[in-house]
Every structure is written in structure tokens, then in C-alpha cells.
Design a protein around this motif. Structure first.
Motif, PDB file in Angstrom:
ATOM      1  N   UNK A   4      28.930 -38.945 -13.247  1.00  0.00           N
ATOM      2  CA  UNK A   4      27.674 -38.261 -12.724  1.00  0.00           C
ATOM      3  C   UNK A   4      26.393 -39.052 -12.676  1.00  0.00           C
ATOM      4  N   UNK A   5      25.608 -38.928 -11.512  1.00  0.00           N
ATOM      5  CA  UNK A   5      24.453 -39.445 -11.387  1.00  0.00           C
ATOM      6  C   UNK A   5      23.209 -38.427 -11.544  1.00  0.00           C
ATOM      7  N   UNK A   6      22.056 -38.719 -11.866  1.00  0.00           N
ATOM      8  CA  UNK A   6      21.097 -37.329 -12.025  1.00  0.00           C
ATOM      9  C   UNK A   6      19.696 -38.072 -11.203  1.00  0.00           C
ATOM     10  N   UNK A   7      19.034 -37.022 -11.152  1.00  0.00           N
ATOM     11  CA  UNK A   7      17.663 -37.185 -10.457  1.00  0.00           C
ATOM     12  C   UNK A   7      16.687 -37.983 -11.257  1.00  0.00           C
ATOM     13  N   UNK A   8      16.023 -39.096 -10.809  1.00  0.00           N
ATOM     14  CA  UNK A   8      15.397 -40.125 -11.643  1.00  0.00           C
ATOM     15  C   UNK A   8      14.040 -39.335 -11.682  1.00  0.00           C
ATOM     16  N   UNK A  59      28.128 -43.623   3.661  1.00  0.00           N
ATOM     17  CA  UNK A  59      29.125 -42.607   3.153  1.00  0.00           C
ATOM     18  C   UNK A  59      28.668 -41.463   2.836  1.00  0.00           C
ATOM     19  N   UNK A  60      28.945 -40.798   1.651  1.00  0.00           N
ATOM     20  CA  UNK A  60      28.346 -39.652   1.326  1.00  0.00           C
ATOM     21  C   UNK A  60      26.926 -39.791   0.784  1.00  0.00           C
ATOM     22  N   UNK A  61      26.069 -39.600   1.686  1.00  0.00           N
ATOM     23  CA  UNK A  61      24.738 -40.152   1.408  1.00  0.00           C
ATOM     24  C   UNK A  61      23.593 -38.852   1.071  1.00  0.00           C
ATOM     25  N   UNK A  62      22.792 -38.872   0.189  1.00  0.00           N
ATOM     26  CA  UNK A  62      21.934 -38.089  -0.349  1.00  0.00           C
ATOM     27  C   UNK A  62      20.599 -38.791  -0.405  1.00  0.00           C
ATOM     28  N   UNK A  90      28.648 -34.693  -3.837  1.00  0.00           N
ATOM     29  CA  UNK A  90      27.298 -34.436  -4.093  1.00  0.00           C
ATOM     30  C   UNK A  90      27.361 -33.216  -4.483  1.00  0.00           C
ATOM     31  N   UNK A  91      26.647 -32.960  -5.330  1.00  0.00           N
ATOM     32  CA  UNK A  91      26.404 -31.587  -6.101  1.00  0.00           C
ATOM     33  C   UNK A  91      25.332 -30.698  -5.858  1.00  0.00           C
ATOM     34  N   UNK A  92      24.465 -31.038  -4.827  1.00  0.00           N
ATOM     35  CA  UNK A  92      23.039 -30.308  -4.403  1.00  0.00           C
ATOM     36  C   UNK A  92      23.388 -30.029  -2.805  1.00  0.00           C
ATOM     37  N   UNK A  93      22.358 -29.416  -2.386  1.00  0.00           N
ATOM     38  CA  UNK A  93      22.288 -29.082  -0.907  1.00  0.00           C
ATOM     39  C   UNK A  93      20.720 -29.141  -0.623  1.00  0.00           C
ATOM     40  N   UNK A 120      18.473 -33.980 -13.470  1.00  0.00           N
ATOM     41  CA  UNK A 120      19.800 -32.725 -12.953  1.00  0.00           C
ATOM     42  C   UNK A 120      20.731 -33.283 -12.157  1.00  0.00           C
ATOM     43  N   UNK A 121      21.691 -33.180 -12.262  1.00  0.00           N
ATOM     44  CA  UNK A 121      22.946 -33.865 -11.664  1.00  0.00           C
ATOM     45  C   UNK A 121      22.951 -33.768 -10.279  1.00  0.00           C
ATOM     46  N   UNK A 122      22.956 -34.896  -9.625  1.00  0.00           N
ATOM     47  CA  UNK A 122      23.047 -34.849  -8.166  1.00  0.00           C
ATOM     48  C   UNK A 122      24.499 -35.142  -7.634  1.00  0.00           C
TER      49      UNK A 122
END
Length: 285
Positions: free
Chosen positions: A194-198, A215-218, A236-239, A248-250
């Protein structure tokens, strides 16, 4: 009568003390705030600064780029990877005066590899160009979004820790012809991590399907023109439109798009200027 004492003079009343009006204290007409720019940050290529404009500022800019000022005159600004040796902050005050301040920008020793081979600039196929055009348009629109997020005020944290597999600014020169430099920081903690919001922000782009390169871009807007992009995600875990908090996990690290292996490519941009994420972070623990 002779021998009678001389009459005593009637005592005179003491002179009345003159009453003077108390001095009137008028509020200072000088606007609140510093007399010149105050700031802190990383004054180097790919760096940044947070600060406060002079009191009474109605507009400000760095070089030709306007700055967003909050209610206290605070701002964020940044310096491109190829920024020249000097930048200039300029403020226009309410009384018409101009306040300027020159900034010395330290150069960086980028990782430059010179190779004795010709650069191969492939011509994209018509089908690739047709697919790529809306992807680029979506990225440009997301980078330009202004959500009012306040993450730019925060000290950033690592989105994920792990082996650094690619550094910002590295570049190859092919027989004197420069290739594109690396525009972000690559972190390889392992697939699925998991990676999170910096920092706090608002999600302004989630690729509905993997983009051809990213790829899957956020993309997350941190406000004041500063935004983060996270590439090659496994998931990706957010919308879009979601507010996210620092930590928070992104999503999860992956290898979607054009990637040689699972890693998180994290890039930071401010008004088209590409920034070095390492200059926003403490050392890895």
C-alpha cells in the motif's frame, strides 16, 4: 490706629491646573504583515518555498507566474528542474508600490549518462496517437484543477518506503542529443504494497482503465497549484473528487502501463514546473 497690626492679605486661591485632552491614539495605517517577503524551503533546482508576502500585497508572482495568496498572505512556489540561477519574487501593494526580492537558485549535479549511440525516436502509430490524445488531455486538465486543498501547507511524508530505483532529474545524452529526464521518484517496496497520501488533497484523476504509459494513474491536488501523480499502480483505493488526508491509503504498488517491474513512480508538479519529491521528504526511517 497707631500700633495696630497691618491687615493680612486674603490668601489667593491656588491656580487651577490646566486640563489637557489626552492624546488620541490612531491605529497604524501600515497593513499587517512583513515589510518584505519571508519564506523557507529548498532554493535549488527542483525545489520549493513556502512563505508570506509583504503586508498589503494585492497580487504576487514568482518570475511571470502568479502566486495564490491565502487570507494571511501566505503562498507556495516552486522551481523547475532546469530553473536558471536566479528567480524573482514580486509583490504589488494596495498603495501601488512594488516590492521585489531576488532568489539565488542553487544548481544541481544531475545523474547524466552520455552514451555513444543514436537516440531512437520512434514514430507513434496512428492507433497509439489516437489513444494517447485523450489520456494527455485528462492529465493536463487534472494538473490544472484548483480544489482549494490545503496540503501544500504540510510537511510531506513518504507515500511508501523502500528501495529507490530511480531518481528525479536523471537523464541520458545520446551522441549529444538529450533524452527526456526522469520526472519523478521511483520507489520499489514490492508488488502490492500500500502507498499513502504524502499530504492532504483532493483526488482529481483516477484512470478508468490503464493509461498506455502510466498504467493505473492517480493524481491528487494539494492546492495552490501543487499536485502529485502516482503511476503504475496495481490498484487504486480512492475515487475522483474524494478528499484524502495525509497518511490515508491511496492504492497499491504495481507494474501497470510501461514499467520494467513493480514500483511506485511519484511525481510532483507546480504550474508546469517539475519538482524533486526527495526535497519534500525527511530521510527514510
Amino acid at each position: 490706629m497707631p500700633g495696630s497690626p497691618a491687615p493680612q492679605a486674603s490668601p489667593q486661591p491656588a491656580a487651577a491646573t490646566a486640563l489637557r485632552p489626552a492624546p488620541v491614539t490612531t491605529p497604524s495605517s501600515a497593513p499587517a504583515g512583513p515589510a518584505s517577503f519571508t519564506f523557507a524551503g529548498e532554493l535549488t533546482q527542483g525545489g520549493w518555498l513556502r512563505g508570506q508576502a509583504p503586508g498589503g500585497t494585492v497580487s504576487a508572482q514568482i518570475d511571470a507566474e502568479p502566486l495564490v495568496l491565502d487570507g494571511d498572505g501566505r503562498f507556495f512556489a516552486a522551481l523547475d528542474r532546469d530553473a536558471p540561477a536566479e528567480a524573482r519574487l514580486t509583490a504589488t501593494l494596495a498603495d501601488g508600490r512594488i516590492v521585489e526580492q531576488a532568489l539565488a537558485v542553487a544548481p544541481r549535479a544531475w545523474d547524466i549518462q552520455r552514451v555513444n549511440v543514436a537516440r531512437t525516436a520512434g514514430i507513434p502509430s496512428d492507433s497509439f496517437a489516437a489513444r494517447r490524445a485523450p489520456e494527455l488531455a485528462a492529465i493536463v486538465a487534472a494538473r490544472a484543477a484548483d480544489t482549494g486543498a490545503q496540503g501544500w501547507r504540510q510537511d510531506f511524508v513518504w507515500p511508501v518506503t523502500g528501495r529507490i530505483s530511480g531518481r528525479f532529474g536523471s537523464q541520458r545524452i545520446y551522441r549529444g542529443e538529450p533524452g527526456s529526464y526522469h520526472s519523478g521518484l521511483d520507489i520499489a517496496p514490492g508488488p502490492g504494497t500500500p502507498y499513502v497520501a504524502p499530504a492532504d488533497g483532493v483526488v482529481v484523476l483516477v484512470a478508468a482503465q490503464p493509461f498506455s504509459l502510466e498504467g493505473n494513474l492517480l493524481i491528487v491536488d494539494h492546492g495552490a497549484g501543487l499536485n502529485s501523480a502516482f503511476l503504475h499502480s496495481q490498484s487504486i483505493a480512492v475515487s475522483e473528487g474524494q478528499q484524502v488526508r495525509q497518511g490515508e491509503v491511496l492504492g497499491r504498488v504495481g507494474a501497470s502501463g510501461r514499467a520494467t517491474g513493480p514500483h511506485l513512480h511519484w511525481s510532483l508538479m507546480w504550474r508546469g514546473r517539475r519538482l524533486d519529491p526527495l526535497l519534500f521528504l525527511p530521510p527514510q526511517g
